[in-house]
Design a protein around this motif. Structure first.
Motif, PDB file in Angstrom:
ATOM      1  N   LEU A   1       0.738  -0.984   0.106  1.00 46.24           N
ATOM      2  CA  LEU A   1       0.109  -0.079  -0.183  1.00 46.24           C
ATOM      3  C   LEU A   1       1.096   1.240   0.226  1.00 46.24           C
ATOM      4  O   LEU A   1       1.634   1.420   0.774  1.00 46.24           O
ATOM      5  N   ASN A   2       0.811   2.194  -1.199  1.00 55.70           N
ATOM      6  CA  ASN A   2       1.601   3.234  -1.215  1.00 55.70           C
ATOM      7  C   ASN A   2       0.812   4.510  -1.214  1.00 55.70           C
ATOM      8  O   ASN A   2      -0.077   4.751  -2.062  1.00 55.70           O
ATOM      9  N   PRO A   3       0.711   5.227  -0.032  1.00 54.97           N
ATOM     10  CA  PRO A   3      -0.166   6.471  -0.065  1.00 54.97           C
ATOM     11  C   PRO A   3       0.170   7.562  -1.074  1.00 54.97           C
ATOM     12  O   PRO A   3       1.323   7.917  -1.216  1.00 54.97           O
ATOM     13  N   ILE A   4      -0.743   7.730  -1.852  1.00 53.02           N
ATOM     14  CA  ILE A   4      -0.542   8.998  -2.997  1.00 53.02           C
ATOM     15  C   ILE A   4      -0.300  10.223  -2.624  1.00 53.02           C
ATOM     16  O   ILE A   4      -1.184  10.541  -1.761  1.00 53.02           O
ATOM     17  N   GLY A   5       0.662  10.893  -2.861  1.00 49.65           N
ATOM     18  CA  GLY A   5       1.059  12.262  -2.565  1.00 49.65           C
ATOM     19  C   GLY A   5       1.828  12.471  -1.334  1.00 49.65           C
ATOM     20  O   GLY A   5       2.155  13.571  -1.015  1.00 49.65           O
ATOM     21  N   ALA A   6       2.213  11.251  -0.834  1.00 45.95           N
ATOM     22  CA  ALA A   6       2.991  11.483   0.614  1.00 45.95           C
ATOM     23  C   ALA A   6       4.299  11.717   0.196  1.00 45.95           C
ATOM     24  O   ALA A   6       4.923  11.439  -0.974  1.00 45.95           O
ATOM     25  N   LEU A   7       5.093  12.675   1.029  1.00 45.71           N
ATOM     26  CA  LEU A   7       6.481  13.038   1.048  1.00 45.71           C
ATOM     27  C   LEU A   7       7.442  12.008   0.997  1.00 45.71           C
ATOM     28  O   LEU A   7       8.183  11.789   0.356  1.00 45.71           O
ATOM     29  N   ARG A   8       7.043  11.196   2.186  1.00 47.74           N
ATOM     30  CA  ARG A   8       7.775  10.084   2.394  1.00 47.74           C
ATOM     31  C   ARG A   8       6.850   9.093   3.153  1.00 47.74           C
ATOM     32  O   ARG A   8       5.901   9.102   3.967  1.00 47.74           O
ATOM     33  N   HIS A   9       7.180   7.587   2.701  1.00 48.66           N
ATOM     34  CA  HIS A   9       6.335   6.429   3.154  1.00 48.66           C
ATOM     35  C   HIS A   9       7.529   5.416   3.773  1.00 48.66           C
ATOM     36  O   HIS A   9       8.197   4.902   2.851  1.00 48.66           O
ATOM     37  N   SER A  10       7.460   5.263   4.915  1.00 50.50           N
ATOM     38  CA  SER A  10       8.594   4.188   5.500  1.00 50.50           C
ATOM     39  C   SER A  10       7.559   3.299   6.420  1.00 50.50           C
ATOM     40  O   SER A  10       6.633   3.781   6.748  1.00 50.50           O
ATOM     41  N   GLY A  11       8.491   2.425   7.106  1.00 55.32           N
ATOM     42  CA  GLY A  11       7.755   1.444   7.991  1.00 55.32           C
ATOM     43  C   GLY A  11       8.560   0.423   8.320  1.00 55.32           C
ATOM     44  O   GLY A  11       9.674  -0.030   7.902  1.00 55.32           O
ATOM     45  N   TYR A  12       7.694  -0.703   8.642  1.00 57.36           N
ATOM     46  CA  TYR A  12       8.092  -1.937   9.181  1.00 57.36           C
ATOM     47  C   TYR A  12       7.288  -3.105   8.695  1.00 57.36           C
ATOM     48  O   TYR A  12       6.052  -2.943   8.490  1.00 57.36           O
ATOM     49  N   LEU A  13       7.667  -4.217   8.338  1.00 54.78           N
ATOM     50  CA  LEU A  13       6.898  -5.467   7.971  1.00 54.78           C
ATOM     51  C   LEU A  13       7.394  -6.640   8.930  1.00 54.78           C
ATOM     52  O   LEU A  13       8.378  -6.685   9.156  1.00 54.78           O
TER      53      LEU A  13
END
Length: 186
Positions: A125-137
């Motif tokens: 899932l990639n949020p559209i318009g976000a400056l940065r999307h990071s996280g954990y899996l």
């Protein structure tokens, strides 16, 4: 201010500039729980939105990979819909109030699996318009299923204790961190 030694001061009025809404800037952080069991890959995506400037009136998320959306939860969610645009699928979430500071959205998905052994790609899932999307899996197994993560791209493996969530009981647990939205796993 101060007056000059002569005691004379001149004043001039300027017209005030119009203030308006600035451009929208927001970043997102994701925590993905993936459980592989007999017949299904279940994923729960928790996405934290942080609006830095402006207001976010509608949430749009690009869906990459196989899987179907089961449920979308969060504060102020009125409705959600999955639409197709060419080869891309997009999740559109309608809000009753715009996001002005921080908000959390949970998206549950599942992918049906064929007979084992099977190779499956995870849903991103990639949020559209976000400056940065990071996280954990976090990948874990259910029952006697054995996991072998392959095709890891754009992720760094961590120890299971470093996942920002409650500990789980599973025979196999793999934890990864992704610094950008361009990542994948199978």
């Amino acid at each position: 201010g101060f007056l000059p030694a002569t005691g004379r001061a001149k004043l001039l009025w300027k017209t005030a500039r119009q203030t308006g809404e600035g451009k929208l800037f927001f970043s997102t952080t994701g925590r993905i729980e993936s459980h592989v069991g007999a017949g299904l890959l279940r994923q729960e995506h928790v996405i934290d939105y942080q609006v830095l400037q402006g207001e976010l009136n509608q949430v749009q998320i690009l869906l990459q990979g196989p899987g179907e959306i089961l449920d979308v939860q969060g504060k102020h969610i009125v409705a959600w819909n999955v639409s197709s645009q060419g080869d891309d699928r997009q999740l559109e979430v309608i809000l009753s109030q715009p996001i002005k500071s921080t908000e959390q959205i949970k998206v549950r998905s599942q992918t049906p699996l064929d007979a084992f052994p099977v190779r499956v790609e995870g849903l991103r899932l990639n949020p559209i318009g976000a400056l940065r999307h990071s996280g954990y899996l976090r990948l874990s197994n259910i029952g006697s299923v054995r996991l072998e993560p392959t095709d890891l791209s754009g992720m760094t493996q961590l120890s299971p204790e470093q996942f920002p969530g409650d500990a789980i009981e599973a025979r196999q647990v793999f934890v990864y961190r992704f610094p950008a939205s361009d990542h994948s796993f199978a």
